[in-house]
Motif scaffolding. Structure first.
Motif, PDB file in Angstrom:
ATOM      1  N   LEU A  83      -4.506   1.751  -8.644  1.00 14.93           N
ATOM      2  CA  LEU A  83      -3.881   0.315  -8.146  1.00 14.93           C
ATOM      3  C   LEU A  83      -2.623   0.592  -7.728  1.00 14.93           C
ATOM      4  CD1 LEU A  83      -6.022  -1.712  -8.399  1.00 14.93           C
ATOM      5  CD2 LEU A  83      -6.137  -0.492 -10.500  1.00 14.93           C
ATOM      6  N   ILE A 127      -6.532   1.373  -4.173  1.00 12.78           N
ATOM      7  CA  ILE A 127      -6.565  -0.095  -3.780  1.00 12.78           C
ATOM      8  C   ILE A 127      -5.255  -0.733  -4.319  1.00 12.78           C
ATOM      9  CG2 ILE A 127      -8.063  -2.189  -4.380  1.00 12.78           C
ATOM     10  CD1 ILE A 127     -10.588  -0.525  -4.657  1.00 12.78           C
ATOM     11  N   GLY A 130      -2.998  -6.827  -2.251  1.00  8.89           N
ATOM     12  CA  GLY A 130      -2.308  -7.694  -1.151  1.00  8.89           C
ATOM     13  C   GLY A 130      -0.814  -6.941  -0.950  1.00  8.89           C
ATOM     14  N   TYR A 132       2.048  -7.120  -1.156  1.00  8.35           N
ATOM     15  CA  TYR A 132       3.434  -7.534  -1.922  1.00  8.35           C
ATOM     16  C   TYR A 132       3.533  -6.723  -3.293  1.00  8.35           C
ATOM     17  CZ  TYR A 132      -0.614  -9.851  -3.701  1.00  8.35           C
ATOM     18  OH  TYR A 132      -1.994 -10.153  -4.165  1.00  8.35           O
ATOM     19  N   GLY A 136       3.619  -3.576 -11.813  1.00 10.32           N
ATOM     20  CA  GLY A 136       2.604  -2.598 -12.321  1.00 10.32           C
ATOM     21  C   GLY A 136       1.302  -3.019 -11.810  1.00 10.32           C
ATOM     22  N   GLY A 137       0.235  -1.859 -12.142  1.00 15.20           N
ATOM     23  CA  GLY A 137      -1.099  -2.064 -11.634  1.00 15.20           C
ATOM     24  C   GLY A 137      -1.958  -3.034 -12.364  1.00 15.20           C
TER      25      GLY A 137
HETATM   26  N1  ADE Z   1       0.924  -2.368  -7.972  1.00 12.12           N
HETATM   27  C1  ADE Z   1       2.140  -3.016  -7.780  1.00 12.12           C
HETATM   28  N2  ADE Z   1       1.769  -3.837  -6.679  1.00 12.12           N
HETATM   29  C2  ADE Z   1       0.541  -3.743  -6.272  1.00 12.12           C
HETATM   30  C3  ADE Z   1      -0.493  -4.273  -5.425  1.00 12.12           C
HETATM   31  N3  ADE Z   1      -0.183  -5.206  -4.570  1.00 12.12           N
HETATM   32  N4  ADE Z   1      -1.785  -3.967  -5.720  1.00 12.12           N
HETATM   33  C4  ADE Z   1      -2.142  -3.051  -6.163  1.00 12.12           C
HETATM   34  N5  ADE Z   1      -1.347  -2.523  -7.305  1.00 12.12           N
HETATM   35  C5  ADE Z   1      -0.041  -2.722  -7.227  1.00 12.12           C
END
Ligand code: ADE
Length: 242
Positions: A83, A127, A130, A132, A136-137
């Motif tokens: 992520l 993945i 969005g 922004y 964290g994930g």
């Molecule tokens: N980690 C920090 N921001 C994230 C985002 N937008 N999508 C997935 N992982 C992320």
């Protein structure tokens, strides 16, 4: 469907015990394990991160810690997802694709990120949820688990996902329940008529109308059947509301 989440904050996933997802876990339709990568640190203080070679702000998660936690959960069939805001944006199409998998390993970064070498070795797909940046994930992993789990057989009652937003490329039509009159506003007459064909057409028209108004970008991607094209012309979609 099994989700193994590699994280430094396993307790965050406790909140997935509620509602639909909680019931799916109870029924053994899905399994969510959060694995604390800190348990794989060989450091006496359980340190998992370090400074960045070449300089720069923040700390990176060490590759050996991530790798060892991956070795602990990996299976032949597992797909590994990292992520990250650098990944491809999660869409309903991707959700449906992932729902066919048996075992997903979700890697959650925190702080500045993860050493590139271990990402190159183990990650199948990146993945993002969005454009922004989150801290964290973990929240993105929860989002992914939630929307993928809905498509695991038995999690939702039959038919629940058939007419919902995005299922046919459109937003869902408006829906109403009792009371019939609320603050002077009546439920649209056609829905009380019991005339199934008229109700179906009304809903279709509303779905087109809404999509046109709120998310015209989606309409460009929808493949319209000849019937839908005729339908659109007949109703002059976008001009009339009901
Ligand atoms: N980690 C920090 N921001 C994230 C985002 N937008 N999508 C997935 N992982 C992320």
């Amino acid at each position: 469907m099994k989700f193994d989440v590699l994280t430094l904050f396993p307790e965050m996933f406790d909140m997935m015990q509620e509602s639909v997802i909680g019931r799916a876990i109870d029924k053994n339709l899905i399994e969510i394990n959060s694995i604390n990568m800190r348990d794989f640190s060989k450091d006496k203080h359980k340190k998992v991160d370090d400074t960045v070679y070449g300089g720069g702000a923040g700390m990176l998660i060490r590759p050996d810690v991530v790798w060892d936690s991956y070795q602990f959960v990996k299976t032949e069939k597992a797909k590994v997802i990292y992520l990250t805001p650098q990944g491809k944006t999660l869409t309903q199409e991707k959700v449906l694709e992932l729902a066919k998998e048996e075992h997903l390993i979700l890697l959650c970064g925190h702080y500045e990120g993860i050493d590139q070498r271990v990402l190159d070795k183990m990650v199948d797909e990146e993945i993002s949820i969005g454009d922004y940046v989150l801290t964290g994930g973990e929240l993105p992993a929860m989002v992914l688990i939630d929307c993928v789990s809905r498509y695991v057989e038995g999690v939702l009652s039959e038919g629940s996902t058939e007419e919902e937003t995005f299922s046919n490329g459109l937003l869902e039509y408006p829906q109403y329940t009792r009371p019939e009159v609320f603050e002077g506003e009546k439920v649209p007459e056609v829905l009380l008529s019991g005339h199934h064909e008229n109700i179906k057409n009304w809903r279709k028209k509303q779905a087109f109308n809404r999509t046109m108004k709120k998310r015209p970008d989606l309409l460009e991607k929808v493949e319209l059947s000849d019937e839908d094209k005729r339908f659109l012309e007949d109703f002059e979609i976008g001009k009339k509301e009901d």
